[in-house]
Design a protein around this motif. Sequence first.
Motif, short mmCIF file in Angstrom:
data_model
loop_
_atom_site.label_atom_id
_atom_site.label_comp_id
_atom_site.label_asym_id
_atom_site.label_seq_id
_atom_site.Cartn_x
_atom_site.Cartn_y
_atom_site.Cartn_z
N LYS A 152 -11.76 4.41 5.29
CA LYS A 152 -12.48 3.31 5.93
C LYS A 152 -12.07 1.97 5.34
O LYS A 152 -11.86 1.00 6.07
N SER A 153 -11.93 1.90 4.02
CA SER A 153 -11.54 0.67 3.35
C SER A 153 -10.15 0.22 3.77
O SER A 153 -9.92 -0.96 4.05
N GLN A 163 -4.39 2.25 7.20
CA GLN A 163 -4.28 0.80 7.22
C GLN A 163 -3.56 0.33 8.48
O GLN A 163 -3.96 -0.64 9.13
N LYS A 188 -7.65 4.36 -2.09
CA LYS A 188 -8.78 3.75 -1.41
C LYS A 188 -9.28 4.67 -0.31
O LYS A 188 -8.56 5.54 0.17
N SER A 189 -10.53 4.48 0.09
CA SER A 189 -11.09 5.30 1.16
C SER A 189 -10.39 4.97 2.47
O SER A 189 -9.84 3.88 2.64
N GLN A 218 0.83 -1.21 0.00
CA GLN A 218 0.00 0.00 0.00
C GLN A 218 0.86 1.25 0.00
O GLN A 218 0.53 2.25 -0.64
N LEU A 240 -10.28 -1.05 7.46
CA LEU A 240 -10.88 -2.38 7.56
C LEU A 240 -9.94 -3.44 7.01
O LEU A 240 -9.85 -4.55 7.57
N GLN A 241 -9.25 -3.13 5.92
CA GLN A 241 -8.30 -4.10 5.36
C GLN A 241 -7.20 -4.42 6.36
O GLN A 241 -6.86 -5.58 6.59
#
Length: 208
Positions: free
Chosen positions: A110-111, A42, A107-108, A30, A114-115
């Motif tokens: 939130k995404s 993240q 990516k958001s 990422q 969560l990942q």
Amino acid sequence: MELQTFLIFAMTQAIVIASPGPSAIVVASQGATNGWRTTVFQMFGMMVATAIYFVMSATGLAALILASNLVFQIIKWVGVGYLIYLGLTALLSRSGGLSVAPTGKVKSQKSLFLQGFVVEFANPKVLLFFAAILPQFLDTAAPIAPQMTIMGLTGAAMQFVIYSAYASLGNKLANGGMRAWIVDLINRTAGAALIFAGIKMASVTAER
């Protein structure tokens, strides 16, 4: 907690976090894709998952999960499936979230959170560490809560620093002017490493 015990814990925790594994691979990938600032969300997800395991270890819930084969298997296989999914995404899709090259697609928050949370929380080796190893550093003759707080904050700080280093490394690799085939090779290696980690995770048992 004595200073010597704390230092041994800190060293053990640092080694566990720094060891190349699913979390490190995802963070590095990422970081290569969208840089350190984006990857922070993240990392926060991973840190929250770790904090939950700290609480579970302190309250004995982690030991109960290990004693329940069904719950342990559910956690394990969610992790296995997700890692393999991420690995296949990196291998088969040039625009996948694990592509080790700047894509411009962010990516958001939130995404990403969560990942990071799922990758860390669904790793049975993390559960085993907190249930079987962490309690050995606790002084049962002293209050448990302050010790867990100190250890938890120490672990969170180490996660942030070490995973930040992985994210920065991934970003430098992707933006270092490397040839396209080298970037592609790194991307494929990251995907294969995640699939391998998923396969290895499938063999983990709750036996200590």
